[in-house]
Design a protein around this motif. Structure first.
Motif, PDB file in Angstrom:
ATOM      1  N   ILE A  14     -22.282 -59.220 -12.849  1.00 55.06           N
ATOM      2  CA  ILE A  14     -23.344 -59.171 -11.835  1.00 55.06           C
ATOM      3  C   ILE A  14     -23.472 -57.778 -11.222  1.00 55.06           C
ATOM      4  O   ILE A  14     -22.472 -57.121 -10.921  1.00 55.06           O
ATOM      5  N   TYR A  15     -24.728 -57.348 -11.020  1.00 56.29           N
ATOM      6  CA  TYR A  15     -24.981 -56.130 -10.248  1.00 56.29           C
ATOM      7  C   TYR A  15     -25.766 -56.538  -9.007  1.00 56.29           C
ATOM      8  O   TYR A  15     -26.747 -57.284  -9.104  1.00 56.29           O
ATOM      9  N   THR A  16     -25.323 -56.083  -7.841  1.00 54.49           N
ATOM     10  CA  THR A  16     -26.042 -56.374  -6.598  1.00 54.49           C
ATOM     11  C   THR A  16     -27.180 -55.367  -6.483  1.00 54.49           C
ATOM     12  O   THR A  16     -26.953 -54.163  -6.521  1.00 54.49           O
ATOM     13  N   SER A  17     -28.412 -55.873  -6.355  1.00 55.58           N
ATOM     14  CA  SER A  17     -29.545 -54.964  -6.374  1.00 55.58           C
ATOM     15  C   SER A  17     -30.733 -55.529  -5.607  1.00 55.58           C
ATOM     16  O   SER A  17     -31.039 -56.716  -5.736  1.00 55.58           O
ATOM     17  N   PRO A  18     -31.411 -54.680  -4.795  1.00 56.61           N
ATOM     18  CA  PRO A  18     -32.553 -55.216  -4.036  1.00 56.61           C
ATOM     19  C   PRO A  18     -33.689 -55.717  -4.939  1.00 56.61           C
ATOM     20  O   PRO A  18     -34.495 -56.532  -4.497  1.00 56.61           O
ATOM     21  N   ASP A  19     -33.735 -55.278  -6.194  1.00 57.15           N
ATOM     22  CA  ASP A  19     -34.802 -55.787  -7.068  1.00 57.15           C
ATOM     23  C   ASP A  19     -34.302 -56.911  -7.989  1.00 57.15           C
ATOM     24  O   ASP A  19     -34.976 -57.300  -8.939  1.00 57.15           O
TER      25      ASP A  19
ATOM     26  N   CYS B 109     -20.688 -53.262  -7.349  1.00 64.21           N
ATOM     27  CA  CYS B 109     -21.388 -52.862  -6.128  1.00 64.21           C
ATOM     28  C   CYS B 109     -21.994 -51.475  -6.316  1.00 64.21           C
ATOM     29  O   CYS B 109     -21.270 -50.523  -6.604  1.00 64.21           O
ATOM     30  N   GLY B 110     -23.289 -51.363  -6.108  1.00 57.85           N
ATOM     31  CA  GLY B 110     -23.947 -50.069  -6.239  1.00 57.85           C
ATOM     32  C   GLY B 110     -23.858 -49.265  -4.953  1.00 57.85           C
ATOM     33  O   GLY B 110     -23.488 -49.775  -3.895  1.00 57.85           O
ATOM     34  N   HIS B 111     -24.208 -47.981  -5.062  1.00 61.21           N
ATOM     35  CA  HIS B 111     -24.280 -47.093  -3.894  1.00 61.21           C
ATOM     36  C   HIS B 111     -25.322 -46.023  -4.133  1.00 61.21           C
ATOM     37  O   HIS B 111     -25.908 -45.943  -5.205  1.00 61.21           O
ATOM     38  N   TYR B 112     -25.509 -45.164  -3.136  1.00 63.68           N
ATOM     39  CA  TYR B 112     -26.451 -44.041  -3.241  1.00 63.68           C
ATOM     40  C   TYR B 112     -27.862 -44.554  -3.562  1.00 63.68           C
ATOM     41  O   TYR B 112     -28.285 -45.564  -3.037  1.00 63.68           O
ATOM     42  N   LYS B 113     -28.548 -43.890  -4.499  1.00 58.88           N
ATOM     43  CA  LYS B 113     -29.900 -44.334  -4.868  1.00 58.88           C
ATOM     44  C   LYS B 113     -29.853 -45.477  -5.872  1.00 58.88           C
ATOM     45  O   LYS B 113     -30.890 -45.972  -6.316  1.00 58.88           O
ATOM     46  N   GLY B 114     -28.651 -45.876  -6.252  1.00 56.95           N
ATOM     47  CA  GLY B 114     -28.517 -46.925  -7.254  1.00 56.95           C
ATOM     48  C   GLY B 114     -27.634 -46.453  -8.389  1.00 56.95           C
ATOM     49  O   GLY B 114     -26.965 -45.422  -8.282  1.00 56.95           O
TER      50      GLY B 114
ATOM     51  N   GLU C  59     -28.637 -59.771 -12.216  1.00 55.04           N
ATOM     52  CA  GLU C  59     -28.831 -58.902 -11.050  1.00 55.04           C
ATOM     53  C   GLU C  59     -29.238 -59.765  -9.871  1.00 55.04           C
ATOM     54  O   GLU C  59     -30.170 -60.556  -9.973  1.00 55.04           O
ATOM     55  N   ILE C  60     -28.533 -59.602  -8.761  1.00 53.04           N
ATOM     56  CA  ILE C  60     -28.770 -60.470  -7.598  1.00 53.04           C
ATOM     57  C   ILE C  60     -29.094 -59.653  -6.355  1.00 53.04           C
ATOM     58  O   ILE C  60     -28.396 -58.696  -6.023  1.00 53.04           O
ATOM     59  N   SER C  61     -30.158 -60.085  -5.651  1.00 52.34           N
ATOM     60  CA  SER C  61     -30.506 -59.506  -4.356  1.00 52.34           C
ATOM     61  C   SER C  61     -30.177 -60.538  -3.292  1.00 52.34           C
ATOM     62  O   SER C  61     -30.376 -61.735  -3.498  1.00 52.34           O
ATOM     63  N   ILE C  62     -29.668 -60.097  -2.131  1.00 50.80           N
ATOM     64  CA  ILE C  62     -29.417 -61.084  -1.072  1.00 50.80           C
ATOM     65  C   ILE C  62     -30.577 -61.114  -0.081  1.00 50.80           C
ATOM     66  O   ILE C  62     -30.531 -61.845   0.907  1.00 50.80           O
ATOM     67  N   GLY C  63     -31.641 -60.361  -0.316  1.00 48.91           N
ATOM     68  CA  GLY C  63     -32.791 -60.426   0.584  1.00 48.91           C
ATOM     69  C   GLY C  63     -33.682 -59.213   0.411  1.00 48.91           C
ATOM     70  O   GLY C  63     -33.276 -58.212  -0.184  1.00 48.91           O
ATOM     71  N   ASN C  64     -34.880 -59.327   0.950  1.00 53.00           N
ATOM     72  CA  ASN C  64     -35.855 -58.241   0.778  1.00 53.00           C
ATOM     73  C   ASN C  64     -35.705 -57.158   1.833  1.00 53.00           C
ATOM     74  O   ASN C  64     -36.556 -57.000   2.714  1.00 53.00           O
ATOM     75  N   TYR C  65     -34.590 -56.482   1.768  1.00 56.55           N
ATOM     76  CA  TYR C  65     -34.303 -55.340   2.634  1.00 56.55           C
ATOM     77  C   TYR C  65     -33.273 -54.506   1.883  1.00 56.55           C
ATOM     78  O   TYR C  65     -32.645 -54.995   0.940  1.00 56.55           O
ATOM     79  N   VAL C  66     -33.098 -53.259   2.294  1.00 53.70           N
ATOM     80  CA  VAL C  66     -32.178 -52.392   1.554  1.00 53.70           C
ATOM     81  C   VAL C  66     -30.893 -52.148   2.352  1.00 53.70           C
ATOM     82  O   VAL C  66     -30.939 -51.730   3.506  1.00 53.70           O
ATOM     83  N   LEU C  67     -29.775 -52.457   1.731  1.00 52.25           N
ATOM     84  CA  LEU C  67     -28.460 -52.211   2.322  1.00 52.25           C
ATOM     85  C   LEU C  67     -27.978 -50.827   1.889  1.00 52.25           C
ATOM     86  O   LEU C  67     -28.509 -50.246   0.947  1.00 52.25           O
ATOM     87  N   SER C  68     -26.931 -50.329   2.548  1.00 52.54           N
ATOM     88  CA  SER C  68     -26.394 -49.014   2.174  1.00 52.54           C
ATOM     89  C   SER C  68     -25.580 -49.089   0.898  1.00 52.54           C
ATOM     90  O   SER C  68     -25.373 -48.095   0.218  1.00 52.54           O
ATOM     91  N   GLY C  69     -25.050 -50.283   0.608  1.00 53.60           N
ATOM     92  CA  GLY C  69     -24.230 -50.428  -0.591  1.00 53.60           C
ATOM     93  C   GLY C  69     -24.120 -51.889  -0.966  1.00 53.60           C
ATOM     94  O   GLY C  69     -24.514 -52.771  -0.190  1.00 53.60           O
ATOM     95  N   GLY C  70     -23.561 -52.151  -2.140  1.00 51.33           N
ATOM     96  CA  GLY C  70     -23.491 -53.521  -2.641  1.00 51.33           C
ATOM     97  C   GLY C  70     -22.360 -54.363  -2.056  1.00 51.33           C
ATOM     98  O   GLY C  70     -22.284 -55.563  -2.317  1.00 51.33           O
ATOM     99  N   GLU C  71     -21.467 -53.749  -1.242  1.00 48.48           N
ATOM    100  CA  GLU C  71     -20.285 -54.487  -0.768  1.00 48.48           C
ATOM    101  C   GLU C  71     -20.640 -55.698   0.083  1.00 48.48           C
ATOM    102  O   GLU C  71     -20.083 -56.785  -0.115  1.00 48.48           O
ATOM    103  N   LEU C  72     -21.541 -55.508   1.054  1.00 47.36           N
ATOM    104  CA  LEU C  72     -21.894 -56.648   1.907  1.00 47.36           C
ATOM    105  C   LEU C  72     -22.561 -57.735   1.074  1.00 47.36           C
ATOM    106  O   LEU C  72     -22.316 -58.928   1.274  1.00 47.36           O
ATOM    107  N   ALA C  73     -23.386 -57.338   0.106  1.00 46.93           N
ATOM    108  CA  ALA C  73     -24.035 -58.320  -0.772  1.00 46.93           C
ATOM    109  C   ALA C  73     -22.988 -59.070  -1.592  1.00 46.93           C
ATOM    110  O   ALA C  73     -23.034 -60.300  -1.695  1.00 46.93           O
ATOM    111  N   ALA C  74     -22.010 -58.349  -2.141  1.00 41.81           N
ATOM    112  CA  ALA C  74     -20.964 -58.991  -2.949  1.00 41.81           C
ATOM    113  C   ALA C  74     -20.141 -59.950  -2.089  1.00 41.81           C
ATOM    114  O   ALA C  74     -19.744 -61.027  -2.551  1.00 41.81           O
TER     115      ALA C  74
END
Ligand code: SAH
Length: 228
Positions: A84-89, A111-116, A129-144
């Motif tokens: 799994i990759y955590t991603s806003p899209d 968990c991604g970081h930076y621009k992806g 690829e999983i998004s936890i919502g339609n907003y952008v986090l600073s990194g994938g850790e909170l999503a994971a």
């Protein structure tokens, strides 16, 4: 269940995974969660994991080589049901997806970081690829952490009698009815009489009606899935 997480901030998981239900699940041996520092898979002395984007513009991109090495190492230990990759899209996380993930044995989350992350990682290594919502986090850790928490509480044996996953919101496409505890009367604000009636059947009907009413009022989008 075995969950591996590749991250540049393993410390970020200490809070969420060391308390409450996830902690209990680990103690009962129902889930093993392993955090892997991506920088350990670099070969340069600065342990670099990001570089400039070929497209130019602001922001760094997570490089493919350390991720490829980390994933190859982990895949040599076990076969994953999903990488799994955590991603806003990505696909939006919801209860049916969580239910599905909870029956798997081995999951890997990047968990991604930076621009992806370099697109080739997504093309060649990622299966979901999983998004936890339609907003952008600073990194994938909170999503994971959110994904892991939602999955772990569904593993059979994790929840005790005091909580039941089946009566939670979204199972049945309905949100939960309101809940009350003692005292029966606080400043004149009373618990609905029906709940004190002791009549199981009437109480169950009331809960169902309240769930339906709340779903209609607050989440009309969910009612579409109930065939109404
Ligand atoms: N430039 C990217 C955002 C990068 S945010 C874009 O516009 O799509 C940095 C990282 O945070 C991402 O690589 C991803 O792993 C994580 N992330 C951000 N928002 C997220 C979300 N809503 N759901 C899951 N992961 C998210």
């Amino acid at each position: 269940m075995h969950i591996d997480i590749i991250t540049i901030f393993p410390e970020m998981f200490q809070g969420p995974f060391d308390h409450s239900i996830v902690k209990r699940a680990k103690e009962k041996g129902l889930v093993e969660i392993h955090l892997h520092q991506l920088r350990d898979f670099t070969t340069d002395k600065h342990h670099k994991v990001d570089d400039y984007a070929f497209s130019g513009g602001a922001g760094m991109v997570m490089m493919i080589a350390p991720v490829a090495k980390a994933i190859a190492y982990l895949k040599s230990q076990r076969t994953y049901d999903e990488v799994i990759y955590t991603s806003p899209d990505g696909e939006l996380l919801d209860q049916p997806m969580t239910n599905q993930l909870s029956i798997y044995e081995n999951l890997l989350i990047l968990c991604g970081h930076y621009k992806g992350i370099d697109e080739r990682i997504r093309e060649h290594f990622i299966t979901k690829e999983i998004s936890i919502g339609n907003y952008v986090l600073s990194g994938g850790e909170l999503a994971a952490a959110v994904i892991t928490d939602a999955i772990v509480r569904l593993i059979p044996g994790v929840l005790g009698n005091e909580v039941s996953a089946l009566s939670d919101s979204f199972q049945n496409n309905l949100v939960s009815p309101p809940v009350y505890t003692r005292p029966r009367d606080f400043r004149g604000w009373k618990v609905p009489d029906i709940l004190l009636s002791g009549n199981e059947r009437v109480i169950e009907e009331w809960k169902y009606e309240e769930s339906l009413k709340r779903t209609e009022e607050r989440r009309p989008d969910m009612m579409k899935n109930n065939g109404e």
